[in-house]
Design an enzyme around this catalytic site. Structure first.
Site, PDB file in Angstrom:
ATOM      1  CG  HIS A 193      -1.997  -0.982   1.258  1.00  0.00           C
ATOM      2  ND1 HIS A 193      -2.744  -1.303   0.161  1.00  0.00           N
ATOM      3  CD2 HIS A 193      -2.490  -1.735   2.277  1.00  0.00           C
ATOM      4  CE1 HIS A 193      -3.654  -2.223   0.500  1.00  0.00           C
ATOM      5  NE2 HIS A 193      -3.509  -2.507   1.762  1.00  0.00           N
TER       6      HIS A 193
ATOM      7  CE  LYS B  76     -24.341  -4.787   0.224  1.00  0.00           C
ATOM      8  NZ  LYS B  76     -25.060  -3.511   0.076  1.00  0.00           N
TER       9      LYS B  76
HETATM   10  S1  PPS Z   1      -7.199  -4.576   1.717  1.00  0.00           S
HETATM   11  O1  PPS Z   1      -7.483  -4.822   3.154  1.00  0.00           O
HETATM   12  O2  PPS Z   1      -6.675  -3.228   1.493  1.00  0.00           O
HETATM   13  O3  PPS Z   1      -6.363  -5.619   1.149  1.00  0.00           O
HETATM   14  O4  PPS Z   1      -8.631  -4.635   1.028  1.00  0.00           O
HETATM   15  P1  PPS Z   1      -8.900  -4.703  -0.552  1.00  0.00           P
HETATM   16  O5  PPS Z   1      -8.802  -6.106  -0.984  1.00  0.00           O
HETATM   17  O6  PPS Z   1      -8.074  -3.691  -1.258  1.00  0.00           O
HETATM   18  O7  PPS Z   1     -10.394  -4.222  -0.643  1.00  0.00           O
HETATM   19  C1  PPS Z   1     -11.449  -4.922  -0.037  1.00  0.00           C
HETATM   20  C2  PPS Z   1     -12.639  -4.690  -0.947  1.00  0.00           C
HETATM   21  O8  PPS Z   1     -12.533  -5.520  -2.109  1.00  0.00           O
HETATM   22  C3  PPS Z   1     -13.628  -6.448  -2.142  1.00  0.00           C
HETATM   23  N1  PPS Z   1     -13.175  -7.713  -2.703  1.00  0.00           N
HETATM   24  C4  PPS Z   1     -13.431  -8.081  -3.976  1.00  0.00           C
HETATM   25  N2  PPS Z   1     -14.105  -7.476  -4.975  1.00  0.00           N
HETATM   26  C5  PPS Z   1     -14.223  -8.149  -6.157  1.00  0.00           C
HETATM   27  N3  PPS Z   1     -13.685  -9.378  -6.359  1.00  0.00           N
HETATM   28  C6  PPS Z   1     -13.002 -10.022  -5.389  1.00  0.00           C
HETATM   29  N4  PPS Z   1     -12.500 -11.216  -5.626  1.00  0.00           N
HETATM   30  C7  PPS Z   1     -12.849  -9.364  -4.128  1.00  0.00           C
HETATM   31  N5  PPS Z   1     -12.254  -9.700  -2.966  1.00  0.00           N
HETATM   32  C8  PPS Z   1     -12.460  -8.694  -2.110  1.00  0.00           C
HETATM   33  C9  PPS Z   1     -14.057  -6.538  -0.676  1.00  0.00           C
HETATM   34  O9  PPS Z   1     -15.349  -7.067  -0.530  1.00  0.00           O
HETATM   35  C10 PPS Z   1     -13.934  -5.087  -0.255  1.00  0.00           C
HETATM   36  O10 PPS Z   1     -14.924  -4.252  -0.866  1.00  0.00           O
HETATM   37  P2  PPS Z   1     -16.350  -3.938  -0.222  1.00  0.00           P
HETATM   38  O11 PPS Z   1     -16.912  -2.813  -1.009  1.00  0.00           O
HETATM   39  O12 PPS Z   1     -16.111  -3.577   1.224  1.00  0.00           O
HETATM   40  O13 PPS Z   1     -17.135  -5.183  -0.364  1.00  0.00           O
END
Ligand code: PPS
Length: 336
Positions: free
Chosen positions: A142, A300
């Protein structure tokens, strides 16, 4: 004055970590500007970025020790922008000789397969020994572009490839708020989404300001497109196949015609899809580390969920700032 001294101490670049003993490092870190960042741990301003205070020694170790190799790939992101998704995709693209039924993602959380430079690798060198990691090495971060590239990669002939994933800031705020509320160790369950909007707009949030983070990688991708690939979470949702092909080409392993006609791209997208990963036992019940459930990485996974949580005036406030900060950059991440 003390704050200026601390900032100067680090920015004048004491390149040899051994020149500090731990106590002097700690006392100088204690002089850096501080804010809460919505967590009991707090954040500190270092190299113009609000880092979680506890990882600043790791950032310094990274900057002093990291030796990039030509085939390295770094997935970079602002938190909550799609890191988990992209590390899964990159891992699957780079290791696509795996049998689908024995795919490592089926039993291991993506963040354990693709370790973070500042949270894992340089937090404890024994945790992941980067020098013994087989090539092509894949890690995540990050860190903002300036912190990532300044101290190490600029002085080396080897350049890692950087894939950056960005996301609509309104969805980032909502995602971060939910994550913080659900993380028992942060002690931030009392904070409202409005508190997160305020923190976001002040820039005083983990790895913020958001706009500096995104613009740093955006400009690098325009200036050095062979080094930095800039992606948008929303584009991946809209055209997974097209974006996965872009990523594979960028990291030097384009899909062959045969792979395309055999449906390999679709298979990888399915393996890394939100529904598939979220429903795996390891991500429903496993732990990334003590007090940190894997399920915190999956909520989500939708575009535009912010409308369910932010008031129009909160959204306007964020949009105004982003419009001003992004002006003239050619970048647009807000979708109403
Ligand atoms: S972190 O902690 O910074 O690593 O989090 P990060 O993975 O960047 O972001 C988490 C959000 O990504 C969603 N998420 C996904 N979206 C689409 N596809 C896949 N496979 C996926 N995996 C994780 C996760 O749900 C978080 O978004 P929100 O809007 O809270 O659901």
């Amino acid at each position: 004055m003390a704050k200026e001294l601390a900032t100067q101490y680090f920015s004048t670049g004491n390149d040899n970590e051994n020149d500090h003993d731990e106590n002097s490092l700690e006392s100088v870190i204690s002089l850096l500007p501080k804010a809460s960042g919505g967590s009991k741990y707090g954040i500190s301003l270092y190299q113009n970025c609000w880092f979680p205070s506890s990882i600043i020694p790791n950032i310094i170790s990274f900057q002093n020790q990291f030796k990039p190799k030509d085939q390295d790939t770094i997935l970079a992101s602002f938190p909550k922008s799609g890191t988990t998704w992209l590390i899964s995709l990159l891992f699957s693209i780079l290791n696509r000789n795996q049998h689908y039924e024995q795919h490592p993602l089926l039993t291991t959380n993506p963040h354990l397969l693709v370790p973070s430079l500042e949270f894992s690798i340089y937090s404890n060198p024994k945790f992941h020994d980067l020098s013994s990691m087989p090539s092509p090495r894949l890690v995540s971060t990050h860190m903002p572009y300036a912190s990532l590239s300044d101290h190490s990669t600029n002085h080396c002939s080897s350049k890692p490839r950087i894939v950056y994933v960005s996301r609509n800031p309104l969805d980032v705020i909502v995602s971060f708020w939910h994550y913080a509320k659900g993380h028992p160790a942060r002690h931030s369950h009392e904070l409202t989404v409005g508190d997160f909007v305020d923190m976001f707009c002040s820039g005083e949030i983990n790895f913020g300001p958001y706009w500096d983070h995104v613009l740093g990688y955006w400009k690098a991708s325009l200036e050095r497109p062979e080094e930095v690939l800039f992606l948008k979470y929303e584009d991946l949702k809209e055209d997974g196949v097209g974006q996965a092909k872009r990523v594979a080409e960028f990291v030097g392993v384009p899909f062959s015609r045969e792979e395309e006609s055999d449906g390999v791209v679709e298979q990888i997208l399915e393996m890394c899809s939100f529904g598939k990963l979220k429903d795996l036992d390891v991500n429903k019940h496993g732990q990334f580390k003590p007090n940190f459930d894997n399920k915190l990485f999956f909520r989500k996974g939708q575009v535009g969920d912010w409308v369910n949580h932010l008031t129009p005036s909160m959204a306007d406030c964020v949009n105004e700032i982003i419009k001003e900060k992004f002006s003239g950059s050619g970048l647009s991440l807000i979708r109403m």
